[in-house]
Scaffold this active site. Structure first.
Site, PDB file in Angstrom:
ATOM      1  N   SER A 225      -3.377  32.358  25.401  1.00 42.68           N
ATOM      2  CA  SER A 225      -3.714  32.211  23.989  1.00 42.68           C
ATOM      3  C   SER A 225      -4.937  33.067  23.689  1.00 42.68           C
ATOM      4  O   SER A 225      -5.894  33.080  24.472  1.00 42.68           O
ATOM      5  CB  SER A 225      -4.000  30.743  23.650  1.00 42.68           C
ATOM      6  OG  SER A 225      -4.228  30.586  22.263  1.00 42.68           O
ATOM      7  N   GLU A 226      -4.897  33.780  22.541  1.00 43.85           N
ATOM      8  CA  GLU A 226      -5.960  34.751  22.235  1.00 43.85           C
ATOM      9  C   GLU A 226      -7.347  34.146  22.189  1.00 43.85           C
ATOM     10  O   GLU A 226      -8.344  34.851  22.361  1.00 43.85           O
ATOM     11  CB  GLU A 226      -5.688  35.431  20.883  1.00 43.85           C
ATOM     12  CG  GLU A 226      -4.369  36.151  20.775  1.00 43.85           C
ATOM     13  CD  GLU A 226      -3.334  35.338  20.051  1.00 43.85           C
ATOM     14  OE1 GLU A 226      -2.909  35.742  18.953  1.00 43.85           O
ATOM     15  OE2 GLU A 226      -2.947  34.278  20.578  1.00 43.85           O
ATOM     16  N   ASN A 227      -7.448  32.845  21.915  1.00 40.83           N
ATOM     17  CA  ASN A 227      -8.773  32.239  21.802  1.00 40.83           C
ATOM     18  C   ASN A 227      -9.377  31.896  23.160  1.00 40.83           C
ATOM     19  O   ASN A 227     -10.422  31.264  23.226  1.00 40.83           O
ATOM     20  CB  ASN A 227      -8.731  30.993  20.911  1.00 40.83           C
ATOM     21  CG  ASN A 227      -7.798  29.921  21.439  1.00 40.83           C
ATOM     22  OD1 ASN A 227      -6.711  30.221  21.918  1.00 40.83           O
ATOM     23  ND2 ASN A 227      -8.213  28.663  21.351  1.00 40.83           N
TER      24      ASN A 227
ATOM     25  N   SER B  14     -10.257  37.794  26.555  1.00 37.63           N
ATOM     26  CA  SER B  14      -8.848  37.549  26.265  1.00 37.63           C
ATOM     27  C   SER B  14      -8.155  38.810  25.768  1.00 37.63           C
ATOM     28  O   SER B  14      -7.065  39.171  26.235  1.00 37.63           O
ATOM     29  CB  SER B  14      -8.727  36.434  25.220  1.00 37.63           C
ATOM     30  OG  SER B  14      -7.384  36.176  24.900  1.00 37.63           O
TER      31      SER B  14
END
Length: 414
Positions: free
Chosen positions: A241-243, A283
């Site tokens: 997940s990008e976060n 990320s």
């Protein structure tokens, strides 16, 4: 600050569900520079590191490169200020855009723990933009849930050293609101869902068959994220997940919900054994560095050559780019788009050319809709690979806004 009209311009990647943000932007009360999320993270990291600018492939061939993204609307809906074209450069035969870095007079950061020297520790997915942001301000002010004596934080556990921190404030109200409480839905519960939701689940169940054992994959906000609930139990897939999460599991049960553990869409999630947490700049380094094998994204429009549009309807709807522009710009990542075949008014969403601003150019490898599965064949166009149950080739042809060829073994498969 938005509610009191104290913000003139916002630099952001995602408006999301912030209705007041979107209203002020579309009504001309607020200037907004929309930036790909990975580019924004790197702008901040570079600003904190004293690097004035950098080159990235993210956004090549889109309005990010050429300019023309609305920054400010007039009250009558016309655009008063557009984004400007970016400088470009060529390295090893590949084109890149130049992005200027960002630093600020103040950086406001939330930490889990801080010691009296300003060393910081973030918890779970709450690292995200906090870590790079803490380095990019002339004055960094930290709100910490807990302030501990020097020595209580082990050196190898510290995410941000105190050299970057100027002030610490103890958080007096530790209430953590969950914006999108999302819990696991059992199979029996699916039968009672509305028809539209059942259609979405059929699409995503087919998309879940794209996963291969050992694959690293990223799932976009909305329908694609549901795929984590339908992965074949006989394989292991590492969802990113990008976060700042690697190793996402299914949505949690109610007893497992953790407000510090969310995905990029702010939904509550679980993490598998062996999972890890990191900052947003790390990320997107994984994404730009072609470490992600496959990305599953939603789409508003896809062209017959694999162009994707999925982030804005100018003047009407703006969600923001989020991380999608970064994900589709990574040449080593397979891109699968999941979407309804037609809009609510019945018009096709698969077209000869996209009419909306592009997320990426010739970036889509496969399209999965409620009617069928298309492959994008470079230099040739769309190839109809599979049909949904009850759908015929003629029905797909009538609902599609461009020509396509049909595989010799096409059949109903989902």
């Amino acid at each position: 600050l938005l509610n009191t009209r104290q913000v003139k311009r916002m630099v952001a990647s995602y408006v999301g569900e912030n209705k007041e943000f979107a209203r002020q932007y579309l009504s001309g009360e607020l200037e907004v520079e929309l930036v790909p999320q990975g580019t924004l993270a790197e702008k901040i990291r570079s600003g904190g590191a004293g690097i004035p600018a950098f080159y990235t492939h993210t956004g090549i061939g889109t309005l990010v490169e050429t300019g023309g993204i609305p920054i400010k609307y007039a009250k009558n809906g016309d655009v008063e200020i557009f984004s400007q074209p970016h400088c470009t450069g060529v390295f090893d035969g590949k084109r890149y855009v130049m992005e200027e870095s960002i630093s600020g007079d103040y950086a406001l950061v939330k930490a889990w723990k801080a010691d009296e020297l300003g060393n910081l520790v973030f918890r779970a997915s709450a690292n995200n933009f906090n870590a790079p942001m803490a380095t990019a301000g002339k004055v960094t002010i930290v709100e910490a849930e807990e302030i501990v004596p020097v020595g209580e934080l082990k050196p190898d556990q510290i995410h941000i050293p105190g050299i970057h921190v100027h002030r610490i404030i103890k958080c007096e109200k530790n209430e953590k609101k969950i914006e999108k409480l999302t819990v696991r839905q059992d199979q029996a519960g699916e039968a009672g869902l509305p028809a539209a939701m059942q259609k979405r689940i059929r699409i995503i169940k087919r998309a879940a068959r794209e996963f291969k054992d050992g694959m690293y994959a990223n799932l976009g906000i909305g329908m694609p994220m549901l795929a984590s609930n339908y992965i074949d139990p006989g394989i292991t897939v590492y969802l990113q997940s990008e976060n700042g999460v690697l190793g996402l599991g299914p949505f949690p049960t109610r007893s497992e919900v953790d407000p510090d553990l969310i995905n990029a869409g702010k939904e509550t999630v679980s993490v598998l054994q062996g999972g890890s947490f990191f900052s947003s700049d790390v990320s997107f380094g994984m994404i730009r560095g072609n470490r992600i094998d496959m990305s599953v994204l939603g789409g508003m429009e896809v062209s017959q050559t694999g162009d994707l549009a999925n982030w804005i309807v100018p003047g009407k709807m703006v969600k923001g780019m989020g991380g999608a522009v970064d994900l589709v710009s990574a040449s080593g990542t397979r891109v699968v788009v999941t979407m309804d075949h037609c809009s609510k008014d019945g018009s096709p969403k698969i077209l000869k050319r996209c009419t909306l601003p592009l997320t990426g150019v010739e970036c889509v490898n496969r399209i999965i809709t409620d009617m069928c599965v298309f492959d994008v064949v470079p230099g040739k166009g769309l190839l109809l690979r599979e049909l949904a149950s009850g759908c015929s080739v003629d029905q797909v042809r009538a609902a599609t806004g461009c020509e396509f060829t049909v595989a010799s073994d096409v059949a109903e498969t989902f």
